[in-house]
Write a protein that holds these residues in place. Sequence first.
Motif, PDB file in Angstrom:
ATOM      1  N   TYR A  68      -6.153   2.937 -19.404  1.00 57.25           N
ATOM      2  CA  TYR A  68      -5.731   1.412 -18.928  1.00 57.25           C
ATOM      3  C   TYR A  68      -4.440   1.160 -18.885  1.00 57.25           C
ATOM      4  N   THR A  70     -18.710  -4.150 -23.749  1.00 54.70           N
ATOM      5  CA  THR A  70     -19.464  -4.302 -22.620  1.00 54.70           C
ATOM      6  C   THR A  70     -18.499  -4.478 -21.322  1.00 54.70           C
ATOM      7  N   LEU A  71     -17.558  -5.303 -21.542  1.00 55.49           N
ATOM      8  CA  LEU A  71     -16.430  -5.519 -20.556  1.00 55.49           C
ATOM      9  C   LEU A  71     -15.453  -4.835 -20.213  1.00 55.49           C
ATOM     10  N   ASP A  72     -15.036  -3.697 -21.022  1.00 54.60           N
ATOM     11  CA  ASP A  72     -14.138  -2.816 -21.058  1.00 54.60           C
ATOM     12  C   ASP A  72     -13.864  -2.401 -19.421  1.00 54.60           C
ATOM     13  N   ALA A  73     -15.062  -2.050 -18.971  1.00 51.44           N
ATOM     14  CA  ALA A  73     -15.006  -1.351 -17.426  1.00 51.44           C
ATOM     15  C   ALA A  73     -15.181  -2.282 -16.385  1.00 51.44           C
ATOM     16  N   LYS A  74     -15.185  -3.586 -16.722  1.00 50.08           N
ATOM     17  CA  LYS A  74     -15.371  -4.534 -15.565  1.00 50.08           C
ATOM     18  C   LYS A  74     -14.258  -5.587 -15.434  1.00 50.08           C
ATOM     19  N   VAL A  75     -14.199  -6.023 -14.295  1.00 50.36           N
ATOM     20  CA  VAL A  75     -13.106  -6.860 -13.881  1.00 50.36           C
ATOM     21  C   VAL A  75     -13.698  -8.384 -14.084  1.00 50.36           C
ATOM     22  N   MET A  76     -13.776  -8.901 -15.127  1.00 55.12           N
ATOM     23  CA  MET A  76     -14.415 -10.219 -15.415  1.00 55.12           C
ATOM     24  C   MET A  76     -13.457 -11.124 -16.461  1.00 55.12           C
ATOM     25  N   ASN A  77     -13.497 -12.307 -16.158  1.00 59.28           N
ATOM     26  CA  ASN A  77     -12.700 -13.199 -17.107  1.00 59.28           C
ATOM     27  C   ASN A  77     -13.626 -14.502 -17.085  1.00 59.28           C
ATOM     28  N   THR A  78     -14.255 -14.569 -18.421  1.00 60.46           N
ATOM     29  CA  THR A  78     -15.015 -15.723 -18.418  1.00 60.46           C
ATOM     30  C   THR A  78     -14.730 -16.660 -19.733  1.00 60.46           C
TER      31      THR A  78
END
Length: 261
Positions: free
Chosen positions: A41, A57-65
């Motif tokens: 990364y 669980t968010l390591d491989a996701k493009v997510m910002n919450t």
Amino acid sequence: SFDSIIFFNETQNRDYRLQQTVRCNGYKRSDGTPAPPDYSYSYTGYQILKYLEDDKTLDAKVMNTNSIPIFRYAEVLLNLAEAKAELGTFTSTDWAATITPLRARAGITNAPYPTTADTYLQQTFFPNIGDAALLEIRRERGVELFCEGLRFADLCRWKDGPLMSLPYAGVYVPQLNTPYAMNGDGVLDVSFVTSTPTSGTIKGVAYYLIDNNLVKLTLGDHGNLIWLANTARVWDDKFYLQPIATADIVLNHSLTQNPGW
């Protein structure tokens, strides 16, 4: 200028903001799992930690919450300090009211009003500034507001756009084809290699390819990582102003396009 200090040593005895900004100093996840810089990364070795969620669980996701501040009090203090310094009215009293509390919050208790200009800051970034306080204010802005989306606007305001042409300099690599424990915990986690190994690999070690095209070392077989070494980084003064959308010019014939666009 480049460093010749391996990452673990480079990150020791720094103010708290460094370990709150990048993975370093034996950083672990909230469950206690060691988490050194992940070179799949982070191509420079300085993996951003600031404002990120500690959720595997968010390591491989493009997510910002997660919620982040839009305008921080630290920026208010830095804006005030910079404005006064540029006007030539900045005093030791102002320093104590703006920079001192920011540094104290970061664990720095000995930060007196500067009287001598930092030669590194001058030679590397701001050769036209002789004001010791203004140099430190700019340093503080870079440290405190790192990765908050303000740096480009700062450089434009200072008319220092050519600094955008500096290379993407990463961590120092003492030797190729040698596994290192970048996290400082004694567990090998990365090796910088001239070819990707197909056998004999060490579990848990990432093999970072130095292809001397996309990525190089400043001194050939050792030195700092230079990411995107094959990409020209050239500043154009037209970038100080954004282009005006054609649709806006059509709507308002009094508008003219900004220079260079």
